[in-house]
Design an enzyme around this catalytic site. Sequence first.
Site, mmCIF file in Angstrom:
data_model
loop_
_atom_site.group_PDB
_atom_site.id
_atom_site.type_symbol
_atom_site.label_atom_id
_atom_site.label_comp_id
_atom_site.label_asym_id
_atom_site.label_seq_id
_atom_site.Cartn_x
_atom_site.Cartn_y
_atom_site.Cartn_z
ATOM 1 N N TYR A 22 109.816 -9.470 61.331
ATOM 2 C CA TYR A 22 109.226 -9.892 60.163
ATOM 3 C C TYR A 22 108.944 -11.455 59.841
ATOM 4 O O TYR A 22 109.011 -11.943 59.190
ATOM 5 C CB TYR A 22 110.198 -9.443 58.942
ATOM 6 C CG TYR A 22 110.820 -8.096 59.360
ATOM 7 C CD1 TYR A 22 110.104 -6.842 58.889
ATOM 8 C CD2 TYR A 22 112.236 -7.580 59.910
ATOM 9 C CE1 TYR A 22 110.367 -5.611 58.977
ATOM 10 C CE2 TYR A 22 112.528 -6.446 60.165
ATOM 11 C CZ TYR A 22 111.605 -5.432 59.718
ATOM 12 O OH TYR A 22 111.986 -3.978 60.041
ATOM 13 N N TYR A 154 114.655 3.451 53.779
ATOM 14 C CA TYR A 154 113.930 2.805 55.169
ATOM 15 C C TYR A 154 114.280 3.627 56.391
ATOM 16 O O TYR A 154 115.152 4.235 56.455
ATOM 17 C CB TYR A 154 114.762 1.256 55.287
ATOM 18 C CG TYR A 154 114.297 0.681 56.563
ATOM 19 C CD1 TYR A 154 112.922 0.093 56.645
ATOM 20 C CD2 TYR A 154 114.978 0.871 58.028
ATOM 21 C CE1 TYR A 154 112.653 -0.458 57.822
ATOM 22 C CE2 TYR A 154 114.392 0.175 59.047
ATOM 23 C CZ TYR A 154 113.211 -0.427 58.930
ATOM 24 O OH TYR A 154 112.769 -0.888 60.243
ATOM 25 N N ASP A 255 118.385 10.804 57.936
ATOM 26 C CA ASP A 255 118.195 9.643 59.025
ATOM 27 C C ASP A 255 119.548 8.999 58.603
ATOM 28 O O ASP A 255 119.900 8.194 57.736
ATOM 29 C CB ASP A 255 117.011 8.910 58.516
ATOM 30 C CG ASP A 255 116.900 7.558 59.142
ATOM 31 O OD1 ASP A 255 117.787 7.351 60.045
ATOM 32 O OD2 ASP A 255 115.887 6.811 58.903
ATOM 33 N N LYS A 284 121.402 3.050 66.299
ATOM 34 C CA LYS A 284 122.115 1.912 65.836
ATOM 35 C C LYS A 284 123.630 1.887 66.687
ATOM 36 O O LYS A 284 123.769 1.663 67.639
ATOM 37 C CB LYS A 284 122.368 1.556 64.475
ATOM 38 C CG LYS A 284 120.851 1.222 63.982
ATOM 39 C CD LYS A 284 120.760 0.610 62.659
ATOM 40 C CE LYS A 284 119.688 -0.316 62.465
ATOM 41 N NZ LYS A 284 118.791 0.336 61.749
HETATM 42 C C1 LIG Z 1 117.296 0.755 61.518
HETATM 43 C C2 LIG Z 1 117.103 1.887 61.343
HETATM 44 C C3 LIG Z 1 115.843 2.813 61.538
HETATM 45 C C4 LIG Z 1 114.980 2.270 62.706
HETATM 46 O O1 LIG Z 1 115.694 1.947 63.914
HETATM 47 P P1 LIG Z 1 114.977 0.967 65.071
HETATM 48 O O2 LIG Z 1 116.048 1.564 66.331
HETATM 49 O O3 LIG Z 1 115.017 -0.380 64.494
HETATM 50 O O4 LIG Z 1 113.900 1.404 65.478
HETATM 51 C C5 LIG Z 1 115.684 3.934 60.952
HETATM 52 N N1 LIG Z 1 116.238 4.516 59.949
HETATM 53 C C6 LIG Z 1 117.318 3.938 59.494
HETATM 54 C C7 LIG Z 1 118.012 4.357 58.416
HETATM 55 C C8 LIG Z 1 117.605 2.497 60.085
HETATM 56 O O5 LIG Z 1 118.415 1.766 59.422
#
Ligand SMILES: *Cc1c(COP(=O)(O)O)cnc(C)c1O
Length: 434
Positions: A22, A154, A255, A284
């Site tokens: 960013y 997000y 997600d 993550k």
């Molecule tokens: C970080 C994140 C992503 C994207 O993951 P990357 O490994 O950075 O591509 C997608 N969804 C959520 C909820 C996230 O916190």
Amino acid sequence: MPESYDPADLLKLDQEHVWHPYGPMPGRSEPLLVESASGVRLRVVGPDGNRTELVDGMSSWWSAIHGYNHPVLNEAAHGQLERMSHVMFGGLTHEPAVRLATRLVEITPEPLRHVFLADSGSVSVEVAVKMCLQYWRSTGRPAKRRLLTWRGGYHGDTWQPMSVCDPDGGMHHLWSGALPEQVFADAPPGGYDDAPDPAYEAHLRELIARHADELAAVIVEPVVQGAGGMRFHSPGYLRVLREACDEHGVLLVFDEIATGFGRTGELFAAGHAGVAPDVMCVGKALTGGYLTMAATLCTSRVAEGISEGEVPVLAHGPTFMANPLAASVAVASLDVLLGQDWAAEVRRIEAGLRAGLAPATGIAGVRDVRVLGAIGVVQLDHEVDMAAATRAAVDAGVWLRPFRDLIYTMPPYVTGDDDVARICAGVLAAAQGA
Ligand SMILES: *Cc1c(COP(=O)(O)O)cnc(C)c1O
């Protein structure tokens, strides 16, 4: 790194040539140069060569849940490196991938049975979307190809994920006409403990009903909206989404890239609601913070729908799919996590964050203070002065990365009570400095 490197030189080259997340080019703010990291401490070198240690309040964007340089994860990486760092996954398989996928099926909600190993969180969301759209195409409903989400979310920075990020935070106005246009519900109201708002529930049900013919899936972050604003909501809304999706023939995607593996106090945030999605993304914390890896899980119904369709395959296969090095570290990270009373550790950190962040309510310009699991958030009534806030935290010996109006922490689960208190002091200092 060579003995002789000059930190000031490196920082200058960084600014000239290297994009940061960013950021503009050339860079306008100076990143800290990290030399090594161990446990919950980052070792930082100043331009003058001075070394300092910072307590990490970020878990490297929520992934390094066991801290840095962990002996068990290191050993997994070393061992796998000696066997093979990588082989292609087309036509070949290997133990780390099979173990990781099997483990994920065991610990995620029951109907999720099949695992696509992706190489980042954003890619796992792309795969989730592809699965959902292809499911409907394969089962004779090709018009079902839009997504519904709520504002404030997000889901990553590649194209499909961007289209379901918060339209303001994700700067959709920049991309109008280029991004797929999805259906947005209002952001979920209230906090974790607030009773679900019946008017909002009706809003969700109404939107899903109205768009059912064109909706492939509803995709949301369960319980905690992370990088879209660090907001918590009642698990009750997830039950409403599940009911409405079932009633109207829409798939439900959770997600859990930010929330998975204990961060919110449940192993997966879906557990707060007792609801299972049709498709789920993890990433993550899955990696232990070592090497990029994510996964998309789906039910047998979704997998069969795709595999019995007109194009009976899921056409996706990244070069580094199921990378053995990343997979073996991820398996080791899961072993470490599940081999301890992780829930007690998260509760301990939660108590430390509640106590340590409570004084923030008395700071001028603070709008809200909230804690859930090992997540602590101080929200201001104005945009953070990021440079000033970061500097104040660093002066207090803590690494934080505030954004928008938020100063927050997601510490590694191994953070001791003294270091949790120190992180809280860093957050308070940042809030005062911002
Ligand atoms: C970080 C994140 C992503 C994207 O993951 P990357 O490994 O950075 O591509 C997608 N969804 C959520 C909820 C996230 O916190």
